[in-house]
Design a protein around this motif. Structure first.
Motif, PDB file in Angstrom:
ATOM      1  N   ARG A 196       1.201   5.513   7.286  1.00 35.06           N
ATOM      2  CA  ARG A 196      -0.217   5.583   7.650  1.00 35.06           C
ATOM      3  C   ARG A 196      -0.471   4.916   9.002  1.00 35.06           C
ATOM      4  N   ASN A 197       0.199   3.795   9.198  1.00 37.14           N
ATOM      5  CA  ASN A 197      -0.001   3.035  10.431  1.00 37.14           C
ATOM      6  C   ASN A 197       1.272   3.072  11.258  1.00 37.14           C
TER       7      ASN A 197
ATOM      8  N   ALA B 259       2.206   2.983   3.320  1.00 34.98           N
ATOM      9  CA  ALA B 259       1.619   2.195   4.414  1.00 34.98           C
ATOM     10  C   ALA B 259       2.354   2.406   5.736  1.00 34.98           C
TER      11      ALA B 259
ATOM     12  N   ASN C 152       0.877  -1.165   0.000  1.00 36.48           N
ATOM     13  CA  ASN C 152       0.000   0.000   0.000  1.00 36.48           C
ATOM     14  C   ASN C 152       0.912   1.211   0.000  1.00 36.48           C
TER      15      ASN C 152
END
Ligand code: ZN
Length: 439
Positions: free
Chosen positions: A51-52, A48, A45
């Motif tokens: 994002r997390n 990613a 992703n």
């Protein structure tokens, strides 16, 4: 005919095949869709990792980890920070985040702006947060990074500075540790050691660019620790009683009475009691060796709200002492009171009122002289003491006396009702300084 027959047969067969094909196709699509759903989380992703955020380094009991994602045409930003139950702390965090957010984002470039943090909670009292703000290019190479540390005391409900955590000549000690552990030569200034966080076993100090750090171990540096938590070793006794802060009327004039050369058991307590009668407090600049002899008198002063000041260990001349002798005279006295009361003396009265350049450079404490000398040690007469003080007293006077003579006590007993009647409030030196700094 055969052809027709065959054709009919073929058509029948084909009809059957179309139906079968449709079923297979639908089934296939369902499986593909299911697989896609199943593996979507595993597929790479974009951004990613940003994002997390990593959760395993967030250990301070945060009630929430705020995650703000912004996707522009080209640039991408992910801002992460904690929120806690404590509102004062949250306000501080918001201020820091707002500072980071001032960094302009260029949306014509494929760049990543990433604010992340790690946090600790020590002794269920101290929260430390280390923020890292990074700007990365499209290859995810860091092109700029910024850091900020925040340490908060939940019991005191305030941000902690180095001075709240460490005591006596801690800057010299930090300088030594930086040399020993990182082999860097730093000046012993507060600016060089302002980035730190509390950890389980010590205080971690970051060098200004945050590429290196060293641990100031609690166990090895007990003498320098001022933290007030059962889990962290200090020289302070258990069950420290804190002096309650009192409210002063900023519109009323103030006088700071100071008494040097005690403690003097019997008389010192009587003077404290006099101030109590007028809701007043005074400052007692005490001599370390005498505090060792009469610790209960020092405790009495402290527990009645008056201030203990430092007046050297053996009343030798600090103005002619060298650095080592000065440190010994001043810090030994600091230690004696800290061991007795868990209180770090905040003010120094230099012996004989004399300050040398060396003394000023060595000791980072307010050095308190006086505006009125009662000459009580010279006259030792109540009427003389009163006539030195009474006509000259005004708002902001600092009066020098000694809690050594009965005649001094008599003079104070005479002066307090008169001055109280004139509207003066009797304050400690620290109260006086706090008030004069506000103006
Ligand atoms: Zn003295």
């Amino acid at each position: 005919m055969v052809k027709y027959k065959r054709g009919e047969k073929m058509a029948k067969k084909r009809k059957l095949n179309y139906a079968r094909l449709a079923i297979v196709l639908v089934a296939f699509l369902i499986i593909v869709f299911a697989l896609f759903q199943l593996f979507r989380g595993l597929l790479p992703n974009k951004y990613a990792a940003y994002r997390n955020v990593e959760k395993s380094n967030k250990l301070a009991d945060e009630t929430e980890i705020v995650n703000e994602i912004n996707e522009g045409d080209m640039a991408f930003s992910s801002i992460n920070y904690p929120m806690f139950e404590n509102e004062t702390l949250n306000e501080e965090i918001k201020k820091i985040v707002a500072e980071f957010k001032k960094e302009p984002i260029d949306d014509t470039k494929e760049e990543i702006h990433f604010l992340d943090y790690q946090s600790n909670m020590i002794g269920e009292q101290y929260i430390s947060v280390h923020f890292t703000y990074q700007i990365l290019d499209k290859e995810e190479v860091v092109i700029k990074s910024n850091h900020k540390t925040l340490n908060f005391d939940l019991t005191e409900n305030k941000v902690m500075s180095l001075k709240d955590i460490l005591r006596i000549d801690y800057l010299d000690q930090l300088q030594k540790e930086a040399k020993k552990q990182l082999n860097v030569d730093l000046e012993a200034t507060a600016e060089n050691f302002e980035a730190f966080i509390l950890e389980e076993t010590g205080i971690r100090f970051y060098m200004s660019d945050f590429t290196e750090s060293f641990l100031f171990n609690y166990q090895d540096n007990i003498r320098y620790l001022k933290l007030d938590n059962a889990l962290i070793p200090t020289l302070a006794p258990e069950n420290v009683v804190k002096q309650p802060k009192r409210k002063l009327d900023p519109n009323k004039p103030m006088i700071a009475f100071t008494f040097d050369d005690g403690p003097n058991p019997g008389l010192t307590e009587k003077i404290v009691d006099l101030f109590d009668q007028y809701q007043g407090r005074a400052t007692f600049f005490q001599v370390g060796s005498r505090i060792e002899q009469y610790p209960e008198t020092t405790r009495y002063v402290y527990e009645h709200g008056s201030e203990i000041g430092n007046h050297s260990y053996s009343h030798q001349s600090l103005a002619t002492d060298d650095v080592e002798a000065i440190k010994q005279q001043v810090y030994d006295t600091q230690d004696i009171v800290f061991k007795l009361l868990g209180y770090e003396i905040a003010t120094l009265r230099p012996t004989f009122g004399a300050i040398s350049e060396t003394l000023e450079k060595t000791i980072d404490m307010p050095m308190i002289i006086w505006t009125i000398d009662s000459l009580d040690w010279q006259s030792r007469k109540m009427t003389n003491i009163v006539s030195e003080v009474e006509p000259r007293v005004k708002d902001g006077s600092i009066i020098l006396m000694h809690d050594l003579y009965e005649t001094t006590y008599d003079a104070v007993a005479y002066l307090l009702p008169i001055l109280s009647e004139r509207g003066y409030q009797f304050v400690t030196i620290s109260e006086y300084l706090e008030f004069s700094n506000q103006e």
